[in-house]
Design an enzyme around this catalytic site. Structure first.
Site, PDB file in Angstrom:
ATOM      1  N   GLU A 169       1.309   3.842   3.006  1.00 38.02           N
ATOM      2  CA  GLU A 169       1.836   3.486   4.151  1.00 38.02           C
ATOM      3  C   GLU A 169       3.319   3.483   4.380  1.00 38.02           C
ATOM      4  O   GLU A 169       4.037   2.746   4.381  1.00 38.02           O
ATOM      5  CB  GLU A 169       0.886   2.183   4.552  1.00 38.02           C
ATOM      6  CG  GLU A 169      -0.643   2.245   4.649  1.00 38.02           C
ATOM      7  CD  GLU A 169      -0.924   0.686   4.496  1.00 38.02           C
ATOM      8  OE1 GLU A 169      -0.048  -0.245   4.395  1.00 38.02           O
ATOM      9  OE2 GLU A 169      -2.109   0.762   4.527  1.00 38.02           O
TER      10      GLU A 169
ATOM     11  N   GLU B 100       1.692  -4.059  11.712  1.00 38.43           N
ATOM     12  CA  GLU B 100       1.014  -2.699  11.143  1.00 38.43           C
ATOM     13  C   GLU B 100       1.558  -1.750  12.390  1.00 38.43           C
ATOM     14  O   GLU B 100       1.511  -2.054  13.463  1.00 38.43           O
ATOM     15  CB  GLU B 100      -0.514  -2.732  11.749  1.00 38.43           C
ATOM     16  CG  GLU B 100      -1.440  -3.826  10.876  1.00 38.43           C
ATOM     17  CD  GLU B 100      -2.061  -3.347   9.424  1.00 38.43           C
ATOM     18  OE1 GLU B 100      -1.664  -1.909   9.383  1.00 38.43           O
ATOM     19  OE2 GLU B 100      -2.675  -3.916   9.008  1.00 38.43           O
TER      20      GLU B 100
ATOM     21  N   HIS C 119       2.936  -3.013   7.167  1.00 40.96           N
ATOM     22  CA  HIS C 119       1.988  -2.083   6.904  1.00 40.96           C
ATOM     23  C   HIS C 119       1.740  -1.097   7.602  1.00 40.96           C
ATOM     24  O   HIS C 119       2.361  -0.711   8.937  1.00 40.96           O
ATOM     25  CB  HIS C 119       0.606  -2.725   6.693  1.00 40.96           C
ATOM     26  CG  HIS C 119       0.361  -3.512   5.614  1.00 40.96           C
ATOM     27  ND1 HIS C 119      -0.155  -3.407   4.681  1.00 40.96           N
ATOM     28  CD2 HIS C 119       0.798  -4.823   5.377  1.00 40.96           C
ATOM     29  CE1 HIS C 119      -0.482  -4.240   3.852  1.00 40.96           C
ATOM     30  NE2 HIS C 119       0.408  -5.268   4.192  1.00 40.96           N
TER      31      HIS C 119
ATOM     32  N   HIS D 221       0.872  -1.098  -0.028  1.00 40.09           N
ATOM     33  CA  HIS D 221      -0.037   0.046   0.020  1.00 40.09           C
ATOM     34  C   HIS D 221       1.015   1.073  -0.017  1.00 40.09           C
ATOM     35  O   HIS D 221       1.692   1.530   1.088  1.00 40.09           O
ATOM     36  CB  HIS D 221      -0.877   0.073   1.217  1.00 40.09           C
ATOM     37  CG  HIS D 221      -1.962  -1.029   1.090  1.00 40.09           C
ATOM     38  ND1 HIS D 221      -2.570  -1.860   2.293  1.00 40.09           N
ATOM     39  CD2 HIS D 221      -2.533  -1.737   0.187  1.00 40.09           C
ATOM     40  CE1 HIS D 221      -3.289  -2.395   1.947  1.00 40.09           C
ATOM     41  NE2 HIS D 221      -3.314  -2.687   0.611  1.00 40.09           N
TER      42      HIS D 221
END
Length: 760
Positions: free
Chosen positions: A511, A675, A604, A508
């Site tokens: 990010e 994350e 992420h 992504h």
């Protein structure tokens, strides 16, 4: 390498730690005496947390204690010892939701009833968005990064005692509903102190972050794959982190009420500048013939005189994505972001610059086409700012700034249904005629990666520890790099016996915190420490630092150039549409055929939760709880990693994500998504403070530390953790608990929408 050799290395490491522990005990006795003598009544300055610098020496960087779950640290200077003790004892800070405890939306329906007769309810959207609607860019379906207000999300969503979502607002037209000046109610309650103009006389230039001409020439060309204009001159930023933690923003009481009142005032006013001062696609009416024949793009707006205070916007550089800027007052601008290429949504990432600034003037920016119903901006997150003057003359890098930061539903209606949301904040520049960059998070572009890898290959000490090759070409023709890190010298049989670890990042593109974690990972593995050498001698690391180069170059938040979310294509990736996923999956398969792979992790960023945490996949048979051992070990190593925020349930909407496909198709127990919050931590030493670049790089170091613990021949620590997990998660009939990962990179609303359609 044999287990006997690995055990010998671990024993050597533990002996070094025992020496460190003995020194620390001796130091702590003197430290306690110092505390009693001089620090009985600490000042507020002493109570502030201090960020310790990252240490890369062989012994100093090692933070693990011998056979214990707690972590030892190298001796600290006596001046900081008392402050650390106070931090350990102080009560949890006051909730940052207290600013909204009066219920900012209590009377909002009554307020809008007064103006209902003046509103035309059939307007579908603002004419300011018309220019881009024809291209299909601002029309978007529900964001698949957790924008739904599904009550099943449970504890994963941002927890606050009062909802921050606004009720539906009346629609309005920006062109006939102006706000000529910033209302006094929206001026920051505490004005920032004036900053004296920076004297450049005799100042030393800080140019370490700028590439040399030789490095610039060696960089590969950047290909956008679109016909969007892009500046040839690339911005390069210093990566110096601030010495002290940057606290989260605490909104003054009633801020959301005043922001909503401003939206309502636009319905009643008829004067507004409404002047487009920047557009990244449309031609400019301000610079006809300004730089005809120039090698680079001219600015969209050219100040008419030295007294013209209009800001000059720019985003036509790598990873920039500001589509349009509209001046609505002397020092207030409405901004429209460009959604992901070939998609109808995903407006979260922003990155642009402003110049022609004036010192000590508050500039207000309203990003009016956000699509998530809630954001960490309502819970303390602030934008990052980079001043070229301060970087070049003071050595200052990115910093968190902003006052009157708010996020709320505005009057604009999305063509596909739903509403747009506004992110608003006020920034005060410190210098005249400065060029200032503003971004959602610390930028990390494709060029930044190429420059970093070029320096890595030029380093005489590190280049022998890493091999770089091109994994594949992207749709736009950019190279997707694959790094192999191990000890390349030695017995070929020992090399074949090493276990494998695969780490990927930036699937992504918005990010960017994932790239900083990956950088910390690479820095550690190629470094000179004893831990790094043990890892290289016993493992083969396969790293893909940037899975979506095209999206990064074009300033996308979530999608690739094809308009697809690449983290939803792992089950059957197309070789032509999703080449980076196809070849990465093939690489993992070949690696698993060649050797045992012990861990896979995809890095992420998370937009709606605090802390750093992991999503895994639960095993219900013989391997029950084994997938939770590594996250638990990582928590014991890190001050910012939260095991309580980790989840291991596999939802239907995530069946095509990297961690689920690798777990299911390749039978790999330790398959994770890690994350990192865009905001910061909500516990421990760094509670209520933003993550900076150093924090993100450090988690990459500690990730490697946890791998050593996991694969240590002495499994006492693993067994200890397993015993803890069995007590925390006893066997029961209903053993599945939803991970409620709404808002994370590993989450999609596709499954939720399908369920709703079936019910209908």
């Amino acid at each position: 390498m044999s287990d006997t050799s690995l055990a010998a290395q671990m024993i050597e490491k533990k002996l070094r730690k025992e020496v460190l522990l003995l020194k620390e005990k001796l130091f702590s006795r003197w430290e306690s005496h110092f505390d009693e003598e001089f620090s009985l009544h600490p000042t507020p300055a002493q109570a502030l947390p201090v960020v310790q610098p990252l240490l890369f020496e062989d012994v100093k960087q090692d933070r693990r204690s011998v056979g214990k779950t707690t972590r030892s640290r190298p001796p600290k200077p006596p001046a900081s010892s008392s402050s650390n003790k106070i931090l350990d004892k102080q009560a949890p800070p006051m909730s940052r939701w207290s600013a909204h405890s009066d219920g900012p939306l209590l009377n909002v329906h009554r307020m809008f009833d007064q103006f209902s007769d003046n509103v035309v309810g059939n307007r579908s959207h603002s004419p300011l968005l018309d220019a881009s609607d024809d291209e299909g860019t601002f029309v978007s379906s529900d964001d698949d990064d957790g924008s739904s207000a599904d009550p099943s999300m449970g504890t994963s969503s941002v927890a606050s005692p009062h909802t921050s979502l606004s009720p539906p607002l009346p629609l309005y037209d920006f062109r006939c509903s102006p706000l000529p000046f910033l209302p006094p109610s929206l001026v920051p309650l505490v004005a920032p102190p004036p900053v004296a103009p920076l004297s450049l006389h005799g100042a030393k230039l800080h140019t370490q972050h700028l590439p040399t001409p030789e490095q610039l020439q060696a960089l590969p060309p950047v290909k956008s794959g679109t016909n969007m204009p892009m500046l040839r001159t690339k911005p390069f930023h210093s990566c110096v982190s601030p010495a002290d933690p940057e606290s989260l923003y605490v909104a003054p009481p009633g801020l959301l009420d005043r922001l909503l009142q401003q939206e309502t005032d636009r319905l009643m006013r008829s004067e507004m500048m409404n002047r487009v001062v920047f557009d990244s696609v449309d031609p400019s009416s301000f610079n006809h013939g300004a730089t005809q024949g120039s090698e680079d793009l001219p600015p969209f707006y050219v100040p008419s005189s030295p007294t013209d205070t209009t800001l000059v916007f720019e985003s036509r550089f790598e990873s920039g994505n500001l589509r349009r800027a509209i001046q609505i007052a002397d020092f207030e601008y409405d901004l429209i972001l460009r959604p992901d290429i070939n998609s109808r949504g995903h407006t979260q990432w922003y990155y642009f610059s402003i110049s022609n600034t004036r010192a000590n003037l508050p500039y207000r920016f309203n990003i009016i086409n956000m699509i998530k119903p809630d954001s960490m901006y309502n819970h303390g997150l602030k934008p990052v700012l980079y001043s070229e003057i301060e970087a070049h003359y003071l050595g200052v890098g990115w910093k968190r700034v902003g006052s009157d930061v708010g996020y709320y539903q505005n009057h604009l209606k999305r063509r596909g249904g739903g509403a747009y949301y506004t992110l608003t904040f006020t920034v005060t520049c410190n210098h005249d005629k400065d060029t200032v960059y503003l971004a959602h998070c610390y930028p990390y572009t494709y060029t930044d990666l190429q420059l970093y890898l070029l320096k890595l290959e030029s380093d005489p000490a590190r280049r022998n520890r890493v091999r770089r090759r091109v994994l594949c070409q992207t749709l736009a023709g950019n190279s997707c790099d694959l790094l192999t890190i191990t000890s390349f010298t030695g017995d070929p049989a020992a090399l074949r016996a090493r276990k494998g670890v695969v780490i990927t990042a930036r699937v992504h593109p918005g990010e960017t915190n994932a790239s900083w974690m990956m950088k910390g990972f690479i820095d550690f593995l190629t470094g000179p420490s004893l831990d790094a050498k043990i890892l290289r001698d016993n493992f083969v690391f396969k790293l893909v630092p940037m899975l979506n180069p095209d999206g990064v170059i074009n300033g996308n938040y979530r999608c690739s150039l094809s308009g697809d979310d690449l983290n939803r294509q792992w089950s059957e990736p197309s070789k032509t549409k999703h080449p980076t996923i196809h070849y990465t999956k093939s690489m993992i398969k070949r690696l698993m055929d060649d050797r045992e792979v012990v861990l896979f992790c995809d890095l992420h960023g998370h937009s709606r939760k605090s802390n750093i945490f992991i999503y895994g996949c639960s095993n219900k048979q013989d391997n029950r709880l084994k997938e939770r051992i590594f996250p638990r070990l990582l928590e014991k190593a890190s001050k910012t990693f939260s095991f309580a925020d980790c989840h291991f349930h596999v939802d239907k909407s995530k069946e095509n994500t990297a961690r689920v496909v690798v777990w299911r198709d390749f039978r790999l127990t330790n398959s994770y998504t890690m994350e990192a919050s865009f905001c910061g931590a909500n516990f421990g030493r760094f509670a209520n403070a933003h993550f900076n670049i150093s924090h993100l790089e450090e988690i990459g170091h500690l990730f490697c530390d946890a791998i050593l613990d996991l694969c240590d021949p002495d499994q006492s620590k693993v067994q200890e953790v397993m015993t803890e997990l069995q007590l925390m998660f006893p066997i029961r009939a209903d053993d599945e608990v939803s991970d409620g990962s709404g808002g994370g990179s590993d989450y999609s609303e596709d499954g939720q929408r399908k369920k709703k359609k079936k019910k209908k």
